[in-house]
Design a protein around this motif. Sequence first.
Motif, PDB file in Angstrom:
ATOM      1  N   ALA A 503      -3.953  51.373  92.087  1.00  0.00           N
ATOM      2  CA  ALA A 503      -3.123  50.419  92.821  1.00  0.00           C
ATOM      3  C   ALA A 503      -2.343  49.488  91.898  1.00  0.00           C
ATOM      4  O   ALA A 503      -1.181  49.180  92.156  1.00  0.00           O
ATOM      5  CB  ALA A 503      -4.008  49.598  93.762  1.00  0.00           C
ATOM      6  N   ARG A 504      -2.976  49.015  90.831  1.00  0.00           N
ATOM      7  CA  ARG A 504      -2.319  48.086  89.893  1.00  0.00           C
ATOM      8  C   ARG A 504      -2.575  48.584  88.480  1.00  0.00           C
ATOM      9  O   ARG A 504      -3.506  48.133  87.813  1.00  0.00           O
ATOM     10  CB  ARG A 504      -2.861  46.669  90.092  1.00  0.00           C
ATOM     11  N   PRO A 505      -1.732  49.480  87.994  1.00  0.00           N
ATOM     12  CA  PRO A 505      -2.017  50.173  86.720  1.00  0.00           C
ATOM     13  C   PRO A 505      -1.593  49.366  85.494  1.00  0.00           C
ATOM     14  O   PRO A 505      -0.777  49.815  84.690  1.00  0.00           O
ATOM     15  CB  PRO A 505      -1.206  51.464  86.866  1.00  0.00           C
ATOM     16  N   TYR A 506      -2.159  48.179  85.336  1.00  0.00           N
ATOM     17  CA  TYR A 506      -1.837  47.388  84.146  1.00  0.00           C
ATOM     18  C   TYR A 506      -2.479  47.968  82.888  1.00  0.00           C
ATOM     19  O   TYR A 506      -2.234  47.482  81.780  1.00  0.00           O
ATOM     20  CB  TYR A 506      -2.253  45.930  84.361  1.00  0.00           C
ATOM     21  N   CYS A 507      -3.277  49.013  83.079  1.00  0.00           N
ATOM     22  CA  CYS A 507      -3.783  49.758  81.921  1.00  0.00           C
ATOM     23  C   CYS A 507      -2.632  50.328  81.100  1.00  0.00           C
ATOM     24  O   CYS A 507      -2.788  50.588  79.895  1.00  0.00           O
ATOM     25  CB  CYS A 507      -4.705  50.871  82.383  1.00  0.00           C
ATOM     26  N   LEU A 508      -1.468  50.519  81.722  1.00  0.00           N
ATOM     27  CA  LEU A 508      -0.309  51.032  80.984  1.00  0.00           C
ATOM     28  C   LEU A 508       0.101  50.083  79.863  1.00  0.00           C
ATOM     29  O   LEU A 508       0.568  50.518  78.801  1.00  0.00           O
ATOM     30  CB  LEU A 508       0.862  51.240  81.949  1.00  0.00           C
ATOM     31  N   ILE A 509      -0.063  48.775  80.089  1.00  0.00           N
ATOM     32  CA  ILE A 509       0.304  47.812  79.048  1.00  0.00           C
ATOM     33  C   ILE A 509      -0.635  47.951  77.853  1.00  0.00           C
ATOM     34  O   ILE A 509      -0.211  47.919  76.693  1.00  0.00           O
ATOM     35  CB  ILE A 509       0.270  46.384  79.611  1.00  0.00           C
ATOM     36  N   GLY A 510      -1.926  48.112  78.154  1.00  0.00           N
ATOM     37  CA  GLY A 510      -2.878  48.316  77.062  1.00  0.00           C
ATOM     38  C   GLY A 510      -2.559  49.573  76.274  1.00  0.00           C
ATOM     39  O   GLY A 510      -2.658  49.587  75.041  1.00  0.00           O
ATOM     40  N   GLN A 511      -2.168  50.642  76.971  1.00  0.00           N
ATOM     41  CA  GLN A 511      -1.781  51.867  76.263  1.00  0.00           C
ATOM     42  C   GLN A 511      -0.540  51.631  75.407  1.00  0.00           C
ATOM     43  O   GLN A 511      -0.446  52.144  74.295  1.00  0.00           O
ATOM     44  CB  GLN A 511      -1.515  52.990  77.278  1.00  0.00           C
ATOM     45  N   PHE A 512       0.389  50.861  75.945  1.00  0.00           N
ATOM     46  CA  PHE A 512       1.628  50.586  75.214  1.00  0.00           C
ATOM     47  C   PHE A 512       1.336  49.926  73.867  1.00  0.00           C
ATOM     48  O   PHE A 512       1.793  50.379  72.817  1.00  0.00           O
ATOM     49  CB  PHE A 512       2.531  49.698  76.069  1.00  0.00           C
ATOM     50  N   PHE A 513       0.532  48.873  73.882  1.00  0.00           N
ATOM     51  CA  PHE A 513       0.232  48.190  72.625  1.00  0.00           C
ATOM     52  C   PHE A 513      -0.727  48.996  71.767  1.00  0.00           C
ATOM     53  O   PHE A 513      -0.684  48.919  70.539  1.00  0.00           O
ATOM     54  CB  PHE A 513      -0.328  46.796  72.908  1.00  0.00           C
ATOM     55  N   GLY A 514      -1.581  49.789  72.410  1.00  0.00           N
ATOM     56  CA  GLY A 514      -2.482  50.632  71.636  1.00  0.00           C
ATOM     57  C   GLY A 514      -1.769  51.729  70.877  1.00  0.00           C
ATOM     58  O   GLY A 514      -2.300  52.278  69.900  1.00  0.00           O
ATOM     59  N   ASN A 515      -0.548  52.050  71.318  1.00  0.00           N
ATOM     60  CA  ASN A 515       0.240  53.081  70.643  1.00  0.00           C
ATOM     61  C   ASN A 515       1.363  52.498  69.784  1.00  0.00           C
ATOM     62  O   ASN A 515       2.324  53.192  69.470  1.00  0.00           O
ATOM     63  CB  ASN A 515       0.836  54.043  71.666  1.00  0.00           C
ATOM     64  N   GLY A 516       1.228  51.237  69.420  1.00  0.00           N
ATOM     65  CA  GLY A 516       2.195  50.643  68.499  1.00  0.00           C
ATOM     66  C   GLY A 516       2.998  49.518  69.079  1.00  0.00           C
ATOM     67  O   GLY A 516       3.491  48.659  68.353  1.00  0.00           O
ATOM     68  N   GLY A 517       3.175  49.485  70.408  1.00  0.00           N
ATOM     69  CA  GLY A 517       3.884  48.399  71.056  1.00  0.00           C
ATOM     70  C   GLY A 517       5.284  48.209  70.530  1.00  0.00           C
ATOM     71  O   GLY A 517       6.011  49.158  70.235  1.00  0.00           O
ATOM     72  N   PHE A 518       5.682  46.954  70.363  1.00  0.00           N
ATOM     73  CA  PHE A 518       7.036  46.641  69.915  1.00  0.00           C
ATOM     74  C   PHE A 518       7.278  47.059  68.475  1.00  0.00           C
ATOM     75  O   PHE A 518       8.406  47.270  68.061  1.00  0.00           O
ATOM     76  CB  PHE A 518       7.298  45.138  70.081  1.00  0.00           C
ATOM     77  N   ASP A 519       6.202  47.167  67.683  1.00  0.00           N
ATOM     78  CA  ASP A 519       6.369  47.573  66.293  1.00  0.00           C
ATOM     79  C   ASP A 519       6.797  49.031  66.177  1.00  0.00           C
ATOM     80  O   ASP A 519       7.354  49.442  65.165  1.00  0.00           O
ATOM     81  CB  ASP A 519       5.060  47.358  65.516  1.00  0.00           C
ATOM     82  N   ASP A 520       6.505  49.816  67.201  1.00  0.00           N
ATOM     83  CA  ASP A 520       6.871  51.235  67.181  1.00  0.00           C
ATOM     84  C   ASP A 520       7.290  51.615  68.607  1.00  0.00           C
ATOM     85  O   ASP A 520       6.659  52.439  69.257  1.00  0.00           O
ATOM     86  CB  ASP A 520       5.678  52.062  66.707  1.00  0.00           C
ATOM     87  N   LEU A 521       8.368  50.961  69.086  1.00  0.00           N
ATOM     88  CA  LEU A 521       8.726  50.982  70.497  1.00  0.00           C
ATOM     89  C   LEU A 521       8.915  52.390  71.039  1.00  0.00           C
ATOM     90  O   LEU A 521       8.308  52.778  72.040  1.00  0.00           O
ATOM     91  CB  LEU A 521       9.987  50.146  70.719  1.00  0.00           C
ATOM     92  N   ASP A 522       9.759  53.190  70.397  1.00  0.00           N
ATOM     93  CA  ASP A 522      10.059  54.527  70.926  1.00  0.00           C
ATOM     94  C   ASP A 522       8.813  55.393  70.978  1.00  0.00           C
ATOM     95  O   ASP A 522       8.562  56.089  71.978  1.00  0.00           O
ATOM     96  CB  ASP A 522      11.138  55.197  70.067  1.00  0.00           C
ATOM     97  N   ASN A 523       8.024  55.382  69.914  1.00  0.00           N
ATOM     98  CA  ASN A 523       6.813  56.206  69.896  1.00  0.00           C
ATOM     99  C   ASN A 523       5.778  55.705  70.901  1.00  0.00           C
ATOM    100  O   ASN A 523       5.054  56.500  71.512  1.00  0.00           O
ATOM    101  CB  ASN A 523       6.205  56.228  68.492  1.00  0.00           C
ATOM    102  N   ALA A 524       5.714  54.368  71.091  1.00  0.00           N
ATOM    103  CA  ALA A 524       4.756  53.815  72.047  1.00  0.00           C
ATOM    104  C   ALA A 524       5.101  54.251  73.464  1.00  0.00           C
ATOM    105  O   ALA A 524       4.225  54.646  74.239  1.00  0.00           O
ATOM    106  CB  ALA A 524       4.732  52.296  71.949  1.00  0.00           C
ATOM    107  N   ILE A 525       6.393  54.180  73.825  1.00  0.00           N
ATOM    108  CA  ILE A 525       6.811  54.601  75.162  1.00  0.00           C
ATOM    109  C   ILE A 525       6.567  56.088  75.355  1.00  0.00           C
ATOM    110  O   ILE A 525       6.073  56.523  76.405  1.00  0.00           O
ATOM    111  CB  ILE A 525       8.293  54.252  75.385  1.00  0.00           C
TER     112      ILE A 525
END
Length: 748
Positions: A503-525
């Motif tokens: 219902a509220r998949p804020y886990c996506l944000i954790g995955q985003f930063f866990g995969n580099g976040g803003f430091d590696d934006l394209d690869n994180a997305i």
Amino acid sequence: MNTLNKKLLNTTLVCSAIQLALAGNVYAQEAEDEAQEFEAITVTATKRAQVIYEVPIAISAFQGDMLAEQGITDLTDVGKFVPNLNVTGFSAGHTSSANPFIRGIGLQDHLITTDPGVSVYVDGVYLGRQVGQNWNLQNIERIEVLRGPQGTLYGRNSIGGAINIITKQPNEVNTTKVGLEAGTRGRLRTDIFTNRELSPGLAFNMNIGYTERDGLGEFYNLENPKWDVGETQEVYGRFSVKYEPSDSLRFVLTADGNNGDGGLRPYTAMIDELGPNTRYTSGNNGVGVALTNADVAPDIYDNATGTDAVNEVSNNAHGVSFTTEWDINDDLMMKVIASHRSSEYKAGLDDDATVYALDHYPERGTADQDSLELQFSGYLGENADFVAGLYWFQEEGDNRQGSDSSFDGGGNTLQLDQEATSKAAFINIGYDVDDALRVSGGLRYTEDEKEASANVFPPLGTIYDSDEWDELSWELAANYTFENGMNAYATIQTGYQGGQYPARPYCLIGQFFGNGGFDDLDNAIAAVNADNCFTATDNITAINYEVGVKGRVNSYLDLSIAVFNTEYDDLPYQVSQVSEAGFDTANLVVSQTSRGVEFDSNLTLGNFTMQTSIGFMDVDVDDQLVNGTVFQPVAPLTPEWTVAFGPAYEMFLEDGASVKFRLDYSWRDDMYGEPSSAPERMTLIEDRTLVNMGITYTPGNEAYTLGLYGRNIFDERYDNARLNTGDYVLRILSNDASEFGVRFTTEW
């Protein structure tokens, strides 16, 4: 079994024995007192007309004209008088929500990506969403509550059961009925119903109503709020026209709508109960100050929010359906039901319940659905009958939390969209082996498809996913009628529900930063899109084993006893908690077994009647391993015991007038307020007792009725749900305070 359960079981047995004994003592008077007999209700639970005793499932039925006498005004009230049925209001604090739980299965979250486990039908049309609908039970012929999986005839989303609401059809009897109700707490209700025959074969009926009620508290930190806490106001109506060009062909066109506004449902937050917390702070004067219970409203029915966007609720729904019935010949009938429905609502909670802008989530939702059902029913020779058909359903909906939402003082985004399509084919065949024994069986094949998307973090963008499911549901049943008219039945039935997205998949944000976040934006997305947590669960399946006995013991007593055992696989519990990323709601997939006993009875002794319903249920959930800890989750919003009884006495005066006295008692055992991903987060809701009363006067010419009523006369205040987020316990309160008033109806 604990001491309380033993006492309740003994009480159940004593009540049953008393009723049987009373009925037995007067059995010999049947021949001379036949006028006292009550008429058995005819239901359409199996999509064919049957006397309620002949249906091989556990079912409770309410006659529409009796609803007001029991204090039943909406679907929530129905849940007070059916064994193992619990109807709660939660859904973003909306006062119009009604979430049924039958035998431990229901709707745990209202967002578009979750589906209910109990289906609600109005005149054969399935209601995909249960927030913002017209729950004012006016112009009702009867209500049927079917307990247990109904996967063969009612299809998906009925793994807990189904509620069938049947309205009054137009007919040739010209009548007008006006109802007025006024009482304490600012209660005002008015309803007008009329039925007219325009010409032979053409008739219509319509009802229009308005209801309002004051709130229970104030939004004292807001300037000039429009509504009080829990205040409601709604206008509603239904119009139906029926055309019968011949004895074998019938058309019914129905349109309905409702529009409601009001104040947010009463709720509060419990903070100190969870102990010291260093993260959940107000940020007052730039310094993190831990919140306490002193920061919420001292009166739990007041609201301390400082956010204007979360003090109002609104709902708007409308629909149209067209039904065709054609008696092709004496042995075959065709029926087509086509419908379109739209609904929208505005609600939302300030979860922390304080003046600080921490966790407030104004929310808007919409849903549009279309459905088409083709049925064939009839006879196959002298001893067999059948119902078969095709079904199609499509729904598009969305939920939005936008720029006016806040999480920990910062922005919060939630954008959910889903399109769901369901197609099914079904058949059910019954065969009368002889005059006493009937056997039946059915199959239903369903294909479901969902396309969903979520945006919880603008830098990540919208995440898309789709999935497909299919299932073959089946049912076998046998019904035996004894010489005394009692019926015994045994049923094995299955149910099915398609998978659910979180219902509220804020886990996506954790995955985003866990995969580099803003430091590696394209690869994180790219990484989040490749392996995201916004995925649906597997098929949810249920199988129910049930035996029972029902029928008329004699002219004075009818009863129903059911014993059941239901096994659920891949059942998702929606588990919510505050994380660093946001207010996250994930699916905890479990296997659950529900078993229990249900008792319903109606006793009539002269002018005295007594309705009784008792339900007992034990629910086991398989152990789960979460973060290295093994624990057993609990079924949410599922009381172990439900008890209700309603004695009534009618006194006749010399001039032919009558005075009727009625009392209705409803008790629900304590229960857990939510599922949980950890044992320390389980939240217990205390039991509650509700009592309604009524006194009604009807003159000898029956020109009108005048009554005094009392609902919840002892002003029992109770919780609808509780939600432990890890930072606080969100306590959703009932909007069901005591109310006394006058009710007047007249018909001509």
